[in-house]
Design an enzyme around this catalytic site. Structure first.
Site, PDB file in Angstrom:
ATOM      1  N   ASP A  51       0.845  -1.199   0.000  1.00 48.61           N
ATOM      2  CA  ASP A  51       0.000   0.000   0.000  1.00 48.61           C
ATOM      3  C   ASP A  51       0.881   1.251   0.000  1.00 48.61           C
ATOM      4  O   ASP A  51       0.382   2.374  -0.031  1.00 48.61           O
ATOM      5  CB  ASP A  51      -1.020  -0.012   1.149  1.00 48.61           C
ATOM      6  CG  ASP A  51      -0.368  -0.076   2.510  1.00 48.61           C
ATOM      7  OD1 ASP A  51       0.872  -0.147   2.597  1.00 48.61           O
ATOM      8  OD2 ASP A  51      -1.115  -0.052   3.517  1.00 48.61           O
ATOM      9  N   LYS A 120      -1.428  -9.365   2.600  1.00 47.23           N
ATOM     10  CA  LYS A 120      -0.678  -8.927   3.786  1.00 47.23           C
ATOM     11  C   LYS A 120      -1.530  -7.922   4.549  1.00 47.23           C
ATOM     12  O   LYS A 120      -2.231  -7.116   3.931  1.00 47.23           O
ATOM     13  CB  LYS A 120       0.664  -8.293   3.394  1.00 47.23           C
ATOM     14  CG  LYS A 120       1.422  -7.716   4.596  1.00 47.23           C
ATOM     15  CD  LYS A 120       2.842  -7.319   4.266  1.00 47.23           C
ATOM     16  CE  LYS A 120       3.019  -5.950   3.703  1.00 47.23           C
ATOM     17  NZ  LYS A 120       2.507  -4.834   4.559  1.00 47.23           N
ATOM     18  N   GLU A 189       9.177  -4.570  10.497  1.00 46.43           N
ATOM     19  CA  GLU A 189       9.623  -3.269   9.987  1.00 46.43           C
ATOM     20  C   GLU A 189      10.170  -2.394  11.108  1.00 46.43           C
ATOM     21  O   GLU A 189       9.515  -2.175  12.139  1.00 46.43           O
ATOM     22  CB  GLU A 189       8.455  -2.557   9.270  1.00 46.43           C
ATOM     23  CG  GLU A 189       8.881  -1.218   8.682  1.00 46.43           C
ATOM     24  CD  GLU A 189       7.916  -0.643   7.654  1.00 46.43           C
ATOM     25  OE1 GLU A 189       6.917  -1.299   7.313  1.00 46.43           O
ATOM     26  OE2 GLU A 189       8.176   0.476   7.190  1.00 46.43           O
TER      27      GLU A 189
END
Ligand code: KIV
Length: 271
Positions: A51, A120, A189
């Site tokens: 995204d 995801k 992340e």
């Protein structure tokens, strides 16, 4: 007559085997047919239609505004080009948080209409029921922990996550829950490498790091960032493997000059 179909496509089972055998997994984002074909020919193993397209393709400040329809549109082009890589489509903000039913039905719609191999979504314990339902419905799910850009307004920025023992324990626990719920992989992340190591050792599915050190089972980067197309963006974790921003600007100014002085097109380039 028997038809033998050779399957050279990456699968979630092969990814798990790569983790077990200590072979690192290389993943990049991609958002269109042309670049995906190059990535696939170069041997990339997983492609994420992230995204981050909201920023990279649409020019939005955040990932939040991108819609299911826009993600499906982009992913169709990626899927047409990816002959070997496993393609993951990001579920946009608001498409899985309302209820388990909403999450499953949007995941099925996104897979069916885009042709992606997996979805995801961002988050831990709070989205566990949705993940369980998706896995039960046959949807391969990739988790995403640590810095989760869809929560930018709640968390107030893009700083390092998993700092301090309490935050680290929560992330580790979330990762174990996602693993048990059947996620085939988890993105980690912007967390300390030491925490990424603990998570990677604690879960059976592969971990894919971005800003999480080299201890994860694989790495992912945003394609435009690693190609140097997003020139001003240079966080510590990012390595620019090319300076295509410079190359594009040089090519375009050479083109402009050649148009202006009539040296393009020359005789060989004319009919
Ligand atoms: O949207 C995206 O590009 C991502 C990667 C940064 C993992 O989620």
């Amino acid at each position: 007559m028997s038809v033998h179909i050779q399957n050279s496509r990456m699968t979630t089972t092969r990814l798990r085997k790569m983790k077990q055998e200590g072979e690192k997994i290389a993943m990049l984002t991609s958002y269109d047919f042309t670049l995906t074909r190059l990535l696939d020919e170069a041997g990339i193993e997983m492609i994420l239609v992230g995204d981050s397209a909201s920023n990279i393709v649409c020019g939005n400040r955040y990932t939040l505004p991108i819609t299911i329809e826009e993600m499906i549109f982009l992913t169709k082009g990626v899927v047409r080009a990816a002959e070997h890589a496993l393609v993951v489509i990001d579920m946009p903000f608001g498409s899985y948080q309302v209820s388990e039913e909403q999450a499953v039905s949007n995941a099925l719609k996104m897979m069916k209409e885009s042709g992606a191999d997996a979805v995801k979504l961002e988050g831990g314990e709070e989205i566990l029921p949705a993940i369980r339902h998706m896995v039960q419905a046959g949807v391969p799910v990739m988790g995403h922990l640590g810095l989760t850009p869809q929560s930018v307004n709640q968390l107030g920025g893009y700083g390092l996550r998993g700092k301090g023992e309490a935050e680290a324990e929560k992330l580790l626990n979330d990762a174990k829950l996602l693993d048990e719920a059947g996620c085939f992989a988890i993105v980690l992340e912007k967390i300390p490498a030491e925490l990424a190591k603990r998570v990677t050792e604690a879960v059976s599915c592969p971990t894919i790091g971005i800003g999480a050190g080299n201890v994860t089972d694989g790495q992912v980067l945003v394609l435009h960032d690693m190609l140097g197309l997003n020139e001003g963006f240079k966080p510590k974790f990012l390595r620019q493997f090319a300076q295509l921003g410079e190359d594009v600007k040089n090519a375009v100014s050479n083109y402009i000059a050649a148009v202006k002085d009539s040296s393009f097109p020359n005789q060989e380039e004319s009919y």
